[in-house]
Structures are given as structure tokens and as C-alpha cells.
Design a protein around this motif. Structure first.
Motif, short mmCIF file in Angstrom:
data_model
loop_
_atom_site.label_atom_id
_atom_site.label_comp_id
_atom_site.label_asym_id
_atom_site.label_seq_id
_atom_site.Cartn_x
_atom_site.Cartn_y
_atom_site.Cartn_z
N GLY A 1 0.79 -1.24 0.00
CA GLY A 1 0.00 0.00 0.00
C GLY A 1 0.81 1.27 0.00
N GLY A 2 2.14 1.17 0.00
CA GLY A 2 2.96 2.37 -0.01
C GLY A 2 2.96 3.13 1.29
N GLY A 3 2.52 2.47 2.37
CA GLY A 3 2.48 3.13 3.67
C GLY A 3 3.86 3.37 4.25
N ILE A 4 3.90 4.02 5.40
CA ILE A 4 5.15 4.37 6.06
C ILE A 4 5.14 3.76 7.47
N LEU A 5 6.20 3.03 7.80
CA LEU A 5 6.33 2.44 9.13
C LEU A 5 6.92 3.47 10.08
N THR B 1 2.12 9.95 2.40
CA THR B 1 1.87 11.38 2.36
C THR B 1 1.75 11.83 0.90
N VAL B 2 0.63 12.53 0.58
CA VAL B 2 0.39 13.01 -0.79
C VAL B 2 0.58 14.52 -0.79
N MET B 3 1.47 15.00 -1.64
CA MET B 3 1.73 16.44 -1.75
C MET B 3 0.92 17.00 -2.92
#
Length: 233
Positions: free
Chosen positions: A120-124, A184-186
Motif C-alpha cells: 500500500g505504499g504506507g510508512i512504518l 503522504t500526498v503532496m
């Protein structure tokens, strides 16, 4: 956990001046305390200390400190470093018993790639980097491994989900150790034109210029007509 043999001497010169002299002589000043005994100022050779602990992994090393004809089982409770040279400035040795439990902090080591990061492209995000535990000195783990491979976006792993043999974790079970957050979407915004107060808008300038250009031929024709009428008279 293995007990590391280490030799030392009792330090006679105290205070900042004595500590500076010890370091200048290649010694690391320190103090031995615990078990209700009077603190004992000590020093150990910097090279001997480096060689003794070179093979140790993790934190909370335990040494068998030989000082002034006596031997003390001690936990290296604190190490102070010079911020520029990273040389060791001072050591705190806590006298302990191998048959009595102690409380220490142990580093957390996250293992595995979370599903939310891989798919999912998440961040740990790591929330707790160490846990406080109680155990026998010989049972202190070098680190506490926490598997995060099952975490999706929005999932977390808590202290209550971690268990270490022969170790009691003292942190609140509801505390979060790690979590996976959405990427995070910029958003990019187009630059907006800034109008200067008092300055005419560009279309008005163009329009004005156009009217002046259109008016010039008409004036020339009228002047020519006047000259022709004078010539007839």
C-alpha cells in the motif's frame, strides 16, 4: 549474558581535575556504587575497556570488575561520551548480584516488511525504541525483536503483544511500539498572478495602443482633405 572480566584501580585524585589527569594518562574515570555501599571512585584503562567490550552486542554489559584486591559484579549503567571526539569521559558501574532481578532498558528491533508498506505504499513509524524490563542480570536480552510484517495501513503493534522468556516488560501494555500510516500526498498548486495596486491591467494597455494606432490614419486623411480645399480656392 556473559560476564566480562575487567581490571581497574581505585582513583585517589577526585573532582574535575582528577578526572582530567586520569584521562590524560589513558584512563577512564568512573564510580562504582550500589548494594547500599559507599560509592567508590575508580578508573579503568581506555584501551583495556575497548578490548574487553569489543565483542559485546547490545546494551547493558555486565563486568566482573577487579578493583583494589576485590571483585565486583557490576552493570555498566551509564557511559558519557565527548560530543566532539566521541571519547569516553566517564563510566557508572552499578554493583549487582547475579541472583537478584534488576530493571534496565532494552532496545527494540523491528523485523519484517509490513504489508501496508509493501502493498500500500504506507510508512512504518517507530514509536518506542526501547522497553523497560525486569529480569535476572544473566537474562537481559541484547535486544527485543518485534515482528511487524503483518501490519497493514492503520495497524499497530502494542507492548501487550510482546513476550520475552524470563523477562517482565514494565511498560504499559496499551503503549504503541510501531504503526503503519498512509503515504503522504503532496498537492501542487498553480502559481497565482499577483495584481499590483495602481498598475493598469495588460489588456487595457493593448486596447489603448490599438485605438491610438487606429486614430492615426484618420487624422492624416482629414489634414489632406483640408489642403485640397485650400488649393481649390
Amino acid at each position: 549474558m556473559a560476564v566480562i572480566p575487567l581490571g581497574g584501580t581505585r582513583r585517589e585524585n577526585l573532582g574535575k581535575g582528577g578526572a582530567r589527569k586520569a584521562r590524560a594518562a589513558g584512563q577512564i574515570p568512573g564510580v562504582l556504587y550500589g548494594h547500599g555501599e559507599e560509592p567508590v571512585p575508580v578508573s579503568v584503562g581506555a584501551r583495556e575497556f575497548d578490548l574487553a567490550l569489543r565483542g559485546h552486542k547490545g546494551g547493558n554489559p555486565i563486568v566482573n570488575l577487579a578493583v583494589a584486591g576485590g571483585e565486583y559484579t557490576a552493570l555498566i549503567r551509564d557511559v558519557q561520551y565527548d560530543p566532539l571526539t566521541h571519547d569516553i569521559l566517564h563510566l557508572d558501574f552499578q554493583h549487582i548480584s547475579l541472583t537478584e532481578t534488576i530493571e534496565v532498558k532494552v532496545a527494540v528491533h523491528l523485523t519484517g516488511l509490513p504489508l501496508g508498506v509493501k502493498d500500500g505504499g504506507g510508512i512504518l513509524e517507530t514509536i518506542l525504541r526501547e522497553l523497560e524490563v525486569r529480569c535476572l542480570p544473566t537474562a537481559i536480552p541484547s535486544s527485543i525483536e518485534v515482528d511487524v510484517s503483518h501490519l497493514n495501513i492503520g495497524d499497530s503493534v502494542h507492548v501487550s503483544e510482546v513476550a520475552v522468556p524470563d523477562v517482565t516488560i514494565l511498560n504499559d501494555g496499551a503503549e504503541t511500539i510501531a504503526t503503519v500510516v498512509p503515504p503522504t500526498v503532496m498537492e501542487e498548486k498553480a502559481p497565482e498572478a499577483v495584481a499590483v495596486e495602481g498598475a493598469p491591467a495588460e489588456p487595457e494597455v493593448i486596447a489603448k495602443g490599438k485605438k491610438e494606432e487606429e486614430g492615426a490614419p484618420a487624422a492624416e486623411a482629414k489634414e489632406k482633405e483640408k489642403k485640397e480645399e485650400k488649393g481649390k480656392k
